[in-house]
Enzyme design. Sequence first.
Site, PDB file in Angstrom:
ATOM      1  N   ALA A 175      47.663  -6.785 -56.173  1.00 16.53           N
ATOM      2  CA  ALA A 175      46.327  -7.380 -56.025  1.00 16.53           C
ATOM      3  C   ALA A 175      45.259  -6.377 -56.464  1.00 16.53           C
ATOM      4  O   ALA A 175      44.276  -6.746 -57.119  1.00 16.53           O
ATOM      5  CB  ALA A 175      46.101  -7.805 -54.580  1.00 16.53           C
ATOM      6  N   SER A 176      45.465  -5.113 -56.133  1.00 17.83           N
ATOM      7  CA  SER A 176      44.480  -4.092 -56.546  1.00 17.83           C
ATOM      8  C   SER A 176      44.440  -3.988 -58.076  1.00 17.83           C
ATOM      9  O   SER A 176      43.368  -3.868 -58.675  1.00 17.83           O
ATOM     10  CB  SER A 176      44.786  -2.723 -55.912  1.00 17.83           C
ATOM     11  OG  SER A 176      45.846  -2.065 -56.575  1.00 17.83           O
ATOM     12  N   LYS A 177      45.585  -4.075 -58.712  1.00 17.74           N
ATOM     13  CA  LYS A 177      45.615  -3.957 -60.177  1.00 17.74           C
ATOM     14  C   LYS A 177      45.083  -5.223 -60.849  1.00 17.74           C
ATOM     15  O   LYS A 177      44.523  -5.175 -61.947  1.00 17.74           O
ATOM     16  CB  LYS A 177      47.042  -3.631 -60.648  1.00 17.74           C
ATOM     17  CG  LYS A 177      47.533  -2.255 -60.196  1.00 17.74           C
ATOM     18  CD  LYS A 177      46.635  -1.138 -60.715  1.00 17.74           C
ATOM     19  CE  LYS A 177      47.186   0.238 -60.397  1.00 17.74           C
ATOM     20  NZ  LYS A 177      46.320   1.318 -60.901  1.00 17.74           N
ATOM     21  N   VAL A 179      38.915  10.484 -55.731  1.00 15.18           N
ATOM     22  CA  VAL A 179      38.110   9.390 -56.300  1.00 15.18           C
ATOM     23  C   VAL A 179      37.467   8.510 -55.218  1.00 15.18           C
ATOM     24  O   VAL A 179      36.681   7.625 -55.533  1.00 15.18           O
ATOM     25  CB  VAL A 179      38.924   8.503 -57.285  1.00 15.18           C
ATOM     26  CG1 VAL A 179      39.417   9.319 -58.462  1.00 15.18           C
ATOM     27  CG2 VAL A 179      40.061   7.778 -56.587  1.00 15.18           C
ATOM     28  N   ILE A 209      57.393   3.126 -65.575  1.00 21.88           N
ATOM     29  CA  ILE A 209      57.268   4.376 -66.322  1.00 21.88           C
ATOM     30  C   ILE A 209      57.832   5.492 -65.439  1.00 21.88           C
ATOM     31  O   ILE A 209      57.511   5.561 -64.244  1.00 21.88           O
ATOM     32  CB  ILE A 209      55.787   4.678 -66.654  1.00 21.88           C
ATOM     33  CG1 ILE A 209      55.105   3.474 -67.337  1.00 21.88           C
ATOM     34  CG2 ILE A 209      55.675   5.928 -67.532  1.00 21.88           C
ATOM     35  CD1 ILE A 209      55.687   3.013 -68.640  1.00 21.88           C
ATOM     36  N   TYR A 269      49.410  -3.461 -53.906  1.00 15.98           N
ATOM     37  CA  TYR A 269      49.309  -2.776 -55.200  1.00 15.98           C
ATOM     38  C   TYR A 269      48.962  -3.761 -56.327  1.00 15.98           C
ATOM     39  O   TYR A 269      48.022  -3.532 -57.108  1.00 15.98           O
ATOM     40  CB  TYR A 269      50.635  -2.072 -55.501  1.00 15.98           C
ATOM     41  CG  TYR A 269      50.655  -1.338 -56.810  1.00 15.98           C
ATOM     42  CD1 TYR A 269      49.914  -0.175 -56.983  1.00 15.98           C
ATOM     43  CD2 TYR A 269      51.426  -1.795 -57.888  1.00 15.98           C
ATOM     44  CE1 TYR A 269      49.933   0.507 -58.184  1.00 15.98           C
ATOM     45  CE2 TYR A 269      51.452  -1.119 -59.088  1.00 15.98           C
ATOM     46  CZ  TYR A 269      50.702   0.033 -59.236  1.00 15.98           C
ATOM     47  OH  TYR A 269      50.725   0.700 -60.428  1.00 15.98           O
ATOM     48  N   SER A 300      48.302  -2.631 -64.366  1.00 21.65           N
ATOM     49  CA  SER A 300      49.761  -2.590 -64.216  1.00 21.65           C
ATOM     50  C   SER A 300      50.299  -3.971 -64.537  1.00 21.65           C
ATOM     51  O   SER A 300      49.582  -4.976 -64.387  1.00 21.65           O
ATOM     52  CB  SER A 300      50.132  -2.226 -62.769  1.00 21.65           C
ATOM     53  OG  SER A 300      51.504  -2.499 -62.520  1.00 21.65           O
TER      54      SER A 300
HETATM   55  N1  NAD Z   1      54.440   4.803 -63.225  1.00 26.62           N
HETATM   56  C1  NAD Z   1      54.407   3.495 -63.376  1.00 26.62           C
HETATM   57  O1  NAD Z   1      55.461   2.854 -63.510  1.00 26.62           O
HETATM   58  C2  NAD Z   1      53.102   2.765 -63.404  1.00 26.62           C
HETATM   59  C3  NAD Z   1      53.167   1.398 -63.711  1.00 26.62           C
HETATM   60  C4  NAD Z   1      51.977   0.690 -63.746  1.00 26.62           C
HETATM   61  C5  NAD Z   1      50.776   1.320 -63.497  1.00 26.62           C
HETATM   62  N2  NAD Z   1      50.752   2.651 -63.204  1.00 26.62           N
HETATM   63  C6  NAD Z   1      49.447   3.239 -62.916  1.00 26.62           C
HETATM   64  O2  NAD Z   1      49.225   4.384 -63.719  1.00 26.62           O
HETATM   65  C7  NAD Z   1      48.422   5.317 -63.005  1.00 26.62           C
HETATM   66  C8  NAD Z   1      49.120   6.666 -62.978  1.00 26.62           C
HETATM   67  O3  NAD Z   1      50.361   6.507 -62.312  1.00 26.62           O
HETATM   68  P1  NAD Z   1      51.527   7.588 -62.385  1.00 26.62           P
HETATM   69  O4  NAD Z   1      52.792   6.847 -62.411  1.00 26.62           O
HETATM   70  O5  NAD Z   1      51.216   8.590 -63.432  1.00 26.62           O
HETATM   71  O6  NAD Z   1      51.405   8.209 -60.907  1.00 26.62           O
HETATM   72  P2  NAD Z   1      51.543   9.694 -60.355  1.00 26.62           P
HETATM   73  O7  NAD Z   1      51.742   9.533 -58.887  1.00 26.62           O
HETATM   74  O8  NAD Z   1      52.524  10.466 -61.147  1.00 26.62           O
HETATM   75  O9  NAD Z   1      50.082  10.290 -60.634  1.00 26.62           O
HETATM   76  C9  NAD Z   1      48.961   9.771 -59.980  1.00 26.62           C
HETATM   77  C10 NAD Z   1      47.968  10.900 -59.796  1.00 26.62           C
HETATM   78  O10 NAD Z   1      46.817  10.342 -59.151  1.00 26.62           O
HETATM   79  C11 NAD Z   1      46.374  11.270 -58.192  1.00 26.62           C
HETATM   80  N3  NAD Z   1      45.622  10.583 -57.148  1.00 26.62           N
HETATM   81  C12 NAD Z   1      46.065   9.673 -56.246  1.00 26.62           C
HETATM   82  N4  NAD Z   1      45.079   9.335 -55.417  1.00 26.62           N
HETATM   83  C13 NAD Z   1      43.987  10.042 -55.800  1.00 26.62           C
HETATM   84  C14 NAD Z   1      42.664  10.122 -55.330  1.00 26.62           C
HETATM   85  N5  NAD Z   1      42.267   9.430 -54.253  1.00 26.62           N
HETATM   86  N6  NAD Z   1      41.792  10.935 -55.970  1.00 26.62           N
HETATM   87  C15 NAD Z   1      42.186  11.657 -57.038  1.00 26.62           C
HETATM   88  N7  NAD Z   1      43.427  11.648 -57.516  1.00 26.62           N
HETATM   89  C16 NAD Z   1      44.327  10.829 -56.912  1.00 26.62           C
HETATM   90  C17 NAD Z   1      47.648  11.896 -57.625  1.00 26.62           C
HETATM   91  O11 NAD Z   1      47.368  13.138 -57.000  1.00 26.62           O
HETATM   92  C18 NAD Z   1      48.482  12.027 -58.891  1.00 26.62           C
HETATM   93  O12 NAD Z   1      48.282  13.275 -59.514  1.00 26.62           O
HETATM   94  C19 NAD Z   1      48.208   4.736 -61.605  1.00 26.62           C
HETATM   95  O13 NAD Z   1      46.952   4.106 -61.543  1.00 26.62           O
HETATM   96  C20 NAD Z   1      49.326   3.733 -61.490  1.00 26.62           C
HETATM   97  O14 NAD Z   1      49.029   2.699 -60.574  1.00 26.62           O
HETATM   98  C21 NAD Z   1      51.888   3.394 -63.149  1.00 26.62           C
END
Ligand code: NAD
Length: 251
Positions: free
Chosen positions: A153-155, A60, A184, A151, A138
Amino acid sequence: MTGTCVVTGAASGIGRATVELLAGAGWHVIAADRDQAGLDRLLAEASGGVSAITTVLLDVTDEEAIRNLADRCRGAEVPIRALVNSAGVGANTRFFETTVEQMRRIYDINVVGTFALSQALAPIMRENGGGSIVHSASVSGIKGNLGRSAYGASKGAVVTLTKIMAVELADDRIRVNAIAPGPIETPMVKETHTPATREEWHRTVPLRRYGTPEEVAAAIAFLVDERQSSYVTGQVLAVDGGFTAAGLMSV
Ligand SMILES: NC(=O)c1ccc[n+]([C@@H]2O[C@H](COP(=O)([O-])OP(=O)(O)OC[C@H]3O[C@@H](n4cnc5c(N)ncnc54)[C@H](O)[C@@H]3O)[C@@H](O)[C@H]2O)c1
């Protein structure tokens, strides 16, 4: 109304669960991620609707790759009507230990990546008569969680981008919302949560447990689906077991 939906971060966790749910619900899904092995696993293991999933290797932060994806979506047989920006990276680093380099890397993926995908695909949705965009914020973009300088601040930026886009894209009939997950159980969390972190989440989340990727995917599917959320835009839906609602947890 379904159509084609692009999901970034599709190879793992919440993104992957979203791909499987939407494909099973009749969407054509373009599953994009920078992790080719993870995309291959998705296709090999997806529970249903695999024929409706097309995988695309995409970082991305790569503007040219995003332009190529947009060209592909412009010519798609089934019109693109939704985008889920799930690609993201986390960190658990205190303020004084956070480096400028880390701050830039996390912003580049979580904020600029979300912005760039949306800006590339929204014009195509506009040509198709509208659509729905869902960002991944988040609870750390809402509350001052320890260790989340970069993290969180980005969110927080993603939360504000959601509201601005909702206002600016309303005339194009594009709704823009975000989900704000709490803890999660995904690969990201397995990397960043220590046993002490886990204990603290269990203490502060009223439902006393971590959520599942499928529980977040269900909220995303609600926001994507015009039949269910046609009057919802500019909102940040917390999927957090009550964490952001809570105050005193014992007296
Ligand atoms: N898991 C949690 O507790 C949680 C909580 C709040 C927010 N989130 C947000 O939810 C979203 C998904 O998180 P997740 O827990 O499923 O994480 P995860 O690490 O399981 O999956 C994230 C995916 O994003 C891909 N990715 C990372 N950088 C990338 C890039 N530059 N280009 C393309 N793909 C890229 C990774 O390869 C991975 O497959 C994220 O934005 C995360 O910040 C997750």
